[in-house]
Design a protein around this motif. Sequence first.
Motif, PDB file in Angstrom:
ATOM      1  N   THR A  48       0.838  -1.207   0.000  1.00  0.00           N
ATOM      2  CA  THR A  48       0.000   0.000   0.000  1.00  0.00           C
ATOM      3  C   THR A  48       0.866   1.248   0.000  1.00  0.00           C
ATOM      4  O   THR A  48       0.572   2.233  -0.701  1.00  0.00           O
ATOM      5  CB  THR A  48      -0.929   0.003   1.230  1.00  0.00           C
ATOM      6  OG1 THR A  48      -1.713  -1.202   1.233  1.00  0.00           O
ATOM      7  CG2 THR A  48      -1.851   1.212   1.206  1.00  0.00           C
ATOM      8  N   GLY A  49       1.968   1.205   0.763  1.00  0.00           N
ATOM      9  CA  GLY A  49       2.886   2.334   0.794  1.00  0.00           C
ATOM     10  C   GLY A  49       3.525   2.602  -0.557  1.00  0.00           C
ATOM     11  O   GLY A  49       3.772   3.760  -0.921  1.00  0.00           O
ATOM     12  N   THR A  50       3.793   1.536  -1.321  1.00  0.00           N
ATOM     13  CA  THR A  50       4.357   1.696  -2.664  1.00  0.00           C
ATOM     14  C   THR A  50       3.403   2.475  -3.561  1.00  0.00           C
ATOM     15  O   THR A  50       3.808   3.376  -4.304  1.00  0.00           O
ATOM     16  CB  THR A  50       4.652   0.326  -3.296  1.00  0.00           C
ATOM     17  OG1 THR A  50       5.603  -0.377  -2.487  1.00  0.00           O
ATOM     18  CG2 THR A  50       5.207   0.477  -4.698  1.00  0.00           C
ATOM     19  N   ILE A  51       2.122   2.132  -3.480  1.00  0.00           N
ATOM     20  CA  ILE A  51       1.117   2.814  -4.306  1.00  0.00           C
ATOM     21  C   ILE A  51       0.977   4.276  -3.893  1.00  0.00           C
ATOM     22  O   ILE A  51       1.016   5.184  -4.736  1.00  0.00           O
ATOM     23  CB  ILE A  51      -0.239   2.092  -4.199  1.00  0.00           C
ATOM     24  CG1 ILE A  51      -0.138   0.670  -4.775  1.00  0.00           C
ATOM     25  CG2 ILE A  51      -1.325   2.899  -4.913  1.00  0.00           C
ATOM     26  CD1 ILE A  51      -1.363  -0.175  -4.539  1.00  0.00           C
ATOM     27  N   LEU A  52       0.839   4.521  -2.585  1.00  0.00           N
ATOM     28  CA  LEU A  52       0.610   5.885  -2.105  1.00  0.00           C
ATOM     29  C   LEU A  52       1.819   6.783  -2.351  1.00  0.00           C
ATOM     30  O   LEU A  52       1.685   7.901  -2.866  1.00  0.00           O
ATOM     31  CB  LEU A  52       0.266   5.857  -0.615  1.00  0.00           C
ATOM     32  CG  LEU A  52      -1.030   5.129  -0.231  1.00  0.00           C
ATOM     33  CD1 LEU A  52      -1.214   5.132   1.274  1.00  0.00           C
ATOM     34  CD2 LEU A  52      -2.225   5.775  -0.914  1.00  0.00           C
ATOM     35  N   SER A  53       3.012   6.302  -1.991  1.00  0.00           N
ATOM     36  CA  SER A  53       4.210   7.119  -2.202  1.00  0.00           C
ATOM     37  C   SER A  53       4.539   7.231  -3.685  1.00  0.00           C
ATOM     38  O   SER A  53       5.059   8.254  -4.147  1.00  0.00           O
ATOM     39  CB  SER A  53       5.404   6.532  -1.440  1.00  0.00           C
ATOM     40  OG  SER A  53       5.717   5.229  -1.902  1.00  0.00           O
ATOM     41  N   GLY A  54       4.204   6.178  -4.448  1.00  0.00           N
ATOM     42  CA  GLY A  54       4.470   6.210  -5.882  1.00  0.00           C
ATOM     43  C   GLY A  54       3.650   7.257  -6.599  1.00  0.00           C
ATOM     44  O   GLY A  54       4.139   7.901  -7.545  1.00  0.00           O
ATOM     45  N   ILE A  55       2.406   7.445  -6.184  1.00  0.00           N
ATOM     46  CA  ILE A  55       1.554   8.467  -6.801  1.00  0.00           C
ATOM     47  C   ILE A  55       2.185   9.847  -6.655  1.00  0.00           C
ATOM     48  O   ILE A  55       2.246  10.637  -7.607  1.00  0.00           O
ATOM     49  CB  ILE A  55       0.148   8.438  -6.173  1.00  0.00           C
ATOM     50  CG1 ILE A  55      -0.586   7.148  -6.551  1.00  0.00           C
ATOM     51  CG2 ILE A  55      -0.655   9.669  -6.594  1.00  0.00           C
ATOM     52  CD1 ILE A  55      -1.904   6.959  -5.834  1.00  0.00           C
ATOM     53  N   VAL A  56       2.679  10.120  -5.445  1.00  0.00           N
ATOM     54  CA  VAL A  56       3.286  11.435  -5.184  1.00  0.00           C
ATOM     55  C   VAL A  56       4.637  11.548  -5.882  1.00  0.00           C
ATOM     56  O   VAL A  56       4.929  12.556  -6.548  1.00  0.00           O
ATOM     57  CB  VAL A  56       3.452  11.660  -3.669  1.00  0.00           C
ATOM     58  CG1 VAL A  56       4.137  12.996  -3.404  1.00  0.00           C
ATOM     59  CG2 VAL A  56       2.101  11.598  -2.971  1.00  0.00           C
ATOM     60  N   TYR A  57       5.456  10.524  -5.753  1.00  0.00           N
ATOM     61  CA  TYR A  57       6.819  10.578  -6.303  1.00  0.00           C
ATOM     62  C   TYR A  57       6.820  10.625  -7.833  1.00  0.00           C
ATOM     63  O   TYR A  57       7.492  11.467  -8.436  1.00  0.00           O
ATOM     64  CB  TYR A  57       7.610   9.368  -5.801  1.00  0.00           C
ATOM     65  CG  TYR A  57       8.985   9.236  -6.404  1.00  0.00           C
ATOM     66  CD1 TYR A  57       9.958  10.197  -6.183  1.00  0.00           C
ATOM     67  CD2 TYR A  57       9.320   8.122  -7.184  1.00  0.00           C
ATOM     68  CE1 TYR A  57      11.231  10.072  -6.738  1.00  0.00           C
ATOM     69  CE2 TYR A  57      10.581   7.990  -7.733  1.00  0.00           C
ATOM     70  CZ  TYR A  57      11.534   8.968  -7.501  1.00  0.00           C
ATOM     71  OH  TYR A  57      12.784   8.842  -8.048  1.00  0.00           O
ATOM     72  N   LEU A  58       6.070   9.744  -8.455  1.00  0.00           N
ATOM     73  CA  LEU A  58       6.079   9.673  -9.923  1.00  0.00           C
ATOM     74  C   LEU A  58       5.400  10.881 -10.567  1.00  0.00           C
ATOM     75  O   LEU A  58       5.664  11.204 -11.727  1.00  0.00           O
ATOM     76  CB  LEU A  58       5.415   8.378 -10.380  1.00  0.00           C
ATOM     77  CG  LEU A  58       6.137   7.088  -9.938  1.00  0.00           C
ATOM     78  CD1 LEU A  58       5.356   5.865 -10.368  1.00  0.00           C
ATOM     79  CD2 LEU A  58       7.561   7.051 -10.478  1.00  0.00           C
ATOM     80  N   ALA A  59       4.528  11.555  -9.810  1.00  0.00           N
ATOM     81  CA  ALA A  59       3.879  12.756 -10.342  1.00  0.00           C
ATOM     82  C   ALA A  59       4.879  13.878 -10.602  1.00  0.00           C
ATOM     83  O   ALA A  59       4.619  14.775 -11.403  1.00  0.00           O
ATOM     84  CB  ALA A  59       2.800  13.237  -9.379  1.00  0.00           C
TER      85      ALA A  59
END
Length: 300
Positions: A48-59
Amino acid sequence: MRPDSPSPVVPFLIACAGIATFSTMDVLMKQLSIDLGSYNAVLWRTGTGTILSGIVYLATRPALPDRATMRIHAWRALFVAGMAITFFWALARLPMAEAIALAFVAPLMTLYMAAIFLGETIGPRSIAASLLGLLGVIVIVAGKLGGNDYAPEALWAVGAVFLSAVFYAYNLILARRQAKMAEPMEIAFYQNFFVTLFLAFGAPWFAVFPGLDHAPAITGAAVLATLSLLLLSWAYARAEAQILATTEYTGFLWAMLFGWVFYNEPVTWPTIAGAVLIVAACLIVARKTPHGDPVEPAAA
C-alpha cells in the motif's frame, strides 16, 4: 552530497517526530500482526505504501536514480524487510513497551557501526549518552521482565527483537548514506517498492489476502510509515548517525503510552525511572556542539 546542518538540534527534533510517527504506526501493526501474521502485515503495508508514495513521487516525473543510488535503495530495503518481519513477529507476542525496550540495543550498536562504516568519530558525550540510555533500558527490563516465567514462544520473541535490532542498527547506517544520495520522497518510494518486491517472493507460500475490515489499519500504517520515513530521511541527511541514533530512545515513551491506552499494559515505577534516564540521554546528545564532540570527517 548535501552538507550537514550547522546545528544538530533541528534534525534531532525532526528525527524525534519521525520516531513518534513510527511508534503510532506500531499500534496498528501490532494488531495486524496478531490478526494476519507479521509477514502479511508488512507485505500489505509496504504494498500500500508503494502505491501511495508512488503516486506522489512519480507525479514529479523524477529521473531514474543512478546505479549506485539504486543499489543502496535495494540493499537497505533488504535489511528493512528482515528488521520489520522479526520485530512485528515479536511485537505480536510481547507488550509494546517490553519489545521497544529490548530493541534499544540498536542505537548503541549504531554508534560503533557509524565509526566502522561512515568514518564518524565517536565523541565522549555521545558514548556517555548512549550508556545512560542503555542504563535506562536495563532498569526497565529488570522491572518488567525480572522474575517472570516466559513461555517458549515469548523467549523466541525476545530473540527476534535482538535480531531485529541488529538489522535496524545497520539500517540506520545505511539511512545516513542513503539520505546523502537521494531525496526523502525517492527514498520512501523505493524502500516500499523493494521491501514489497523482496517479500513477494514468499507470497505463493505465505501471502493471505486481508479482509476489508483490515483495510483502514493497513492504509493508516502505510501512511504513517511513509511519513516517518520522510522525516527520518530529512534528518539523517543533515546530522550524524551517532547524534540521531539516540532519538530511538524516545520511542519507548510512546510505546509506554500507547501500550497503556490501547492494550491496557500497566506502567510501573521501574518503567518511569528508566524513561527518565532515556530522556536525559536524548537531551545530552541534542545539546551536542562542535566543540563538545568531534564532527564527522570531511571525507565521509
